[in-house]
Design an enzyme around this catalytic site. Structure first.
Site, short mmCIF file in Angstrom:
data_model
loop_
_atom_site.label_atom_id
_atom_site.label_comp_id
_atom_site.label_asym_id
_atom_site.label_seq_id
_atom_site.Cartn_x
_atom_site.Cartn_y
_atom_site.Cartn_z
N ASN A 90 48.97 -16.80 -11.39
CA ASN A 90 49.44 -15.63 -12.52
C ASN A 90 48.58 -14.43 -12.23
O ASN A 90 47.25 -14.30 -12.82
CB ASN A 90 49.06 -16.30 -13.86
CG ASN A 90 49.59 -15.37 -15.00
OD1 ASN A 90 49.81 -14.14 -14.91
ND2 ASN A 90 49.31 -15.91 -16.16
N ARG A 114 53.90 -16.75 -11.46
CA ARG A 114 54.31 -15.92 -12.62
C ARG A 114 54.77 -14.55 -12.07
O ARG A 114 53.97 -13.83 -11.49
CB ARG A 114 53.10 -15.58 -13.64
CG ARG A 114 53.80 -14.93 -14.68
CD ARG A 114 52.61 -14.59 -15.74
NE ARG A 114 53.18 -13.90 -17.19
CZ ARG A 114 52.51 -13.04 -17.81
NH1 ARG A 114 51.21 -12.83 -17.68
NH2 ARG A 114 52.92 -12.50 -18.89
N HIS A 116 56.77 -12.94 -22.01
CA HIS A 116 56.32 -14.25 -22.44
C HIS A 116 57.14 -15.48 -22.42
O HIS A 116 56.96 -16.52 -23.19
CB HIS A 116 55.48 -14.07 -23.86
CG HIS A 116 54.43 -12.98 -23.74
ND1 HIS A 116 53.99 -12.33 -24.93
CD2 HIS A 116 53.34 -12.84 -22.96
CE1 HIS A 116 53.14 -11.67 -24.72
NE2 HIS A 116 52.69 -11.89 -23.55
N ARG A 162 47.64 -2.83 -27.92
CA ARG A 162 49.22 -2.05 -27.89
C ARG A 162 49.46 -2.03 -29.49
O ARG A 162 49.59 -2.72 -30.19
CB ARG A 162 50.03 -2.96 -27.17
CG ARG A 162 49.74 -2.98 -25.71
CD ARG A 162 50.57 -3.91 -24.85
NE ARG A 162 49.86 -4.85 -24.18
CZ ARG A 162 50.21 -6.17 -23.48
NH1 ARG A 162 51.49 -6.42 -23.57
NH2 ARG A 162 49.69 -6.71 -22.87
N GLU A 215 51.59 -21.92 -20.25
CA GLU A 215 52.47 -21.33 -19.40
C GLU A 215 52.54 -21.79 -17.96
O GLU A 215 53.37 -21.83 -17.19
CB GLU A 215 52.06 -19.89 -19.21
CG GLU A 215 52.66 -19.16 -20.54
CD GLU A 215 51.62 -17.57 -20.96
OE1 GLU A 215 50.51 -17.74 -21.26
OE2 GLU A 215 52.33 -16.76 -20.62
#
Ligand SMILES: Nc1ncnc2c1ncn2[C@@H]1O[C@H](COP(=O)(O)OP(=O)(O)O)[C@@H](O)[C@H]1O
Ligand SMILES: CC(=O)OP(=O)(O)O
Ligand SMILES: [Mg+2]
Length: 428
Positions: free
Chosen positions: A58, A122, A211, A270, A410
């Site tokens: 990832n 990923r 995601h 963010r 994940e």
């Protein structure tokens, strides 16, 4: 590099019929791959065996996370941080990937191991080109390269990981698992932005969502709590990046991130949603360049912008101490979450489970309590004792909607989808 030691696998779910790839035709192949266990968090309870050994990579914008999984367990995992940052000993993603390979070799788990079945990567942006996990070929690499304009920070890092891994093990099957894929089922009513159709089509301006592996994994686990794969689930993935999704019978029908991972919830750094005219105003009246606005909204906004801290632990301590800036940040964060829960309740019609996940969702009782406060009329109520204890089910008795805390995984999901692609490929 950190967190090397192997430790027992975390929670998992039982066999169930779920389209993890986002392919509207449902990808039954994914059900061939082990995924059993229970939701007993932190117990180290048995998890279904993965039928192979998979290295998951990832590569983020400034870090590379890796995990080697086999059968029911994790053999190794770690993170290379501060990749490409000034003064860092790791000048770029290629160097980081080579460091990962060296570290695995030093632990006797090198990439040259004949036991390694596959490598799963990923990849953040698959655009409309890749709506399911995909065996990597030169053509696929070209397709991911073509999507760089839509994810300029993420896709080049993902490609560097793919390039190094293919160089080290050209014989080994490698699979790209896209963040966007699970959201491919979102209908046009939710994915289209109301702008000129020709401009949107020419430039690929639409909601893609991110995601996806987390939303796929957690919504599947959540559905088990509601008795089956037909459940309606709202997933709140609250990490550094944060996004919400509405999932009906295993298919995503809406999500809060958009063309990029900037839209939606308030995040660590963010802004999430804001009036698009703010961007024009900052440029025209504020005299800011596009790069400055980009940095402002992506790196200096969210919790950091509101109160000077992007780590939710620090914000929580300041709230407890009565700090007004931290209190404002926390209230903006939770207000936005509550709005999305209400919106997705309306999108789904009925809701069986609301699932909190990610570092904040899994650990912050305060965020969970405040985000769902005042929603009793919708059958949503959090039990304060269960919430503080960090139970899997934190809803109050009698509420129509189950509220759950479900750790995401994940890497496990990427490994699972990787092996599903390999088994499909082997079957021809
Ligand atoms: N005990 C805790 N209470 C509140 N927030 C926490 C706690 N533990 C971790 N977090 C928060 O989780 C966030 C990181 O989430 P994580 O899912 O690990 O991020 P990433 O998106 O990088 O994978 C940080 O903001 C951190 O402060
Ligand atoms: C796509 C995205 O926002 O990822 P992360 O949360 O890892 O930054
Ligand atoms: Mg994360």
């Amino acid at each position: 590099m950190s967190e090397r030691a192997a430790r027992p696998a975390g929670p998992s779910g039982r066999n169930c019929d779920v389209n993890s790839s986002g392919d509207p035709s449902r990808d039954d192949d994914l059900d061939d791959v082990g995924d059993s266990g229970d939701l007993d968090r932190g117990s180290g309870s048995a998890r279904g065996d993965l039928p192979g050994r998979v290295l998951v990579l990832n590569s983020g914008s400034s870090s590379v996370k890796y995990r080697l999984l086999s059968g029911a367990g994790r053999l190794a995992s770690g993170t290379v941080e501060r990749v490409g940052e000034p003064g860092s000993p790791v000048p770029g993603h290629r160097a980081a990937l080579e460091a990962v390979a060296d570290r695995l070799a030093a632990d006797g788990l090198g990439l040259d191991s004949p036991e390694l079945t596959a490598i799963g990567h990923r990849v953040v942006h698959g655009g409309t080109t890749f709506t399911r996990p995909t065996l990597i070929t030169d053509e696929v690499v070209g397709g991911i390269e073509a999507l760089i304009p839509l994810a300029p920070l993420h896709n080049p890092a993902n490609l560097a990981g793919i390039e190094v891994a293919r160089r080290l093990r050209p014989d080994l099957p490698q699979v790209a698992v896209f963040d966007t894929a699970f959201h491919a089922t979102i209908p046009p009513a939710a994915s289209a932005y109301a702008i000129d159709r020709e401009v949107a089509a020419r430039l690929g301006v639409r909601r893609y969502g991110f995601h996806g592996t987390s939303h796929a994994y957690v919504s599947r686990q959540a559905a088990l709590l509601a008795g089956g794969p037909g459940a309606n689930v709202i997933v709140l993935h609250l990490g550094n990046g944060a996004s919400a999704s509405a999932v009906s019978a295993g298919r995503c029908v809406d999500t809060s991130m958009g063309m990029t991972p900037l839209e939606g919830l308030v995040m660590g750094t963010r802004s999430g949603d804001l009036d698009p005219a703010v961007v024009l105003y900052l440029a025209r009246t504020g005299g800011m360049s596009l790069d400055e606005i980009d940095a402002l909204l992506n790196r200096r906004s969210g919790m950091l912008g509101l109160c000077g801290d992007n780590d939710m632990r620090a914000v929580t301590e300041r709230v407890a101490a009565g700090d007004p800036d931290a209190e404002l940040a926390m209230s903006v964060y939770c207000h936005r979450l509550r709005k999305y829960v209400g919106a997705y309740y309306a999108v789904l019609g009925t809701v069986d489970v609301i699932a909190f996940t990610g570092g904040v969702g899994e650990n912050s009782a305060l965020v969970r309590e405040r985000a769902l406060a005042g929603l009793g009329a919708l059958g949503i109520a959090v039990d304060p004792v269960r919430n503080a204890r960090g139970d899997t089910l934190i809803s109050a008795d009698g509420g129509a909607v189950r509220v759950a805390v479900i750790p995401t995984d994940e890497e496990f999901e990427i490994a699972r989808q990787t092996l599903a692609v390999i088994s499909r490929t082997n079957r021809g």
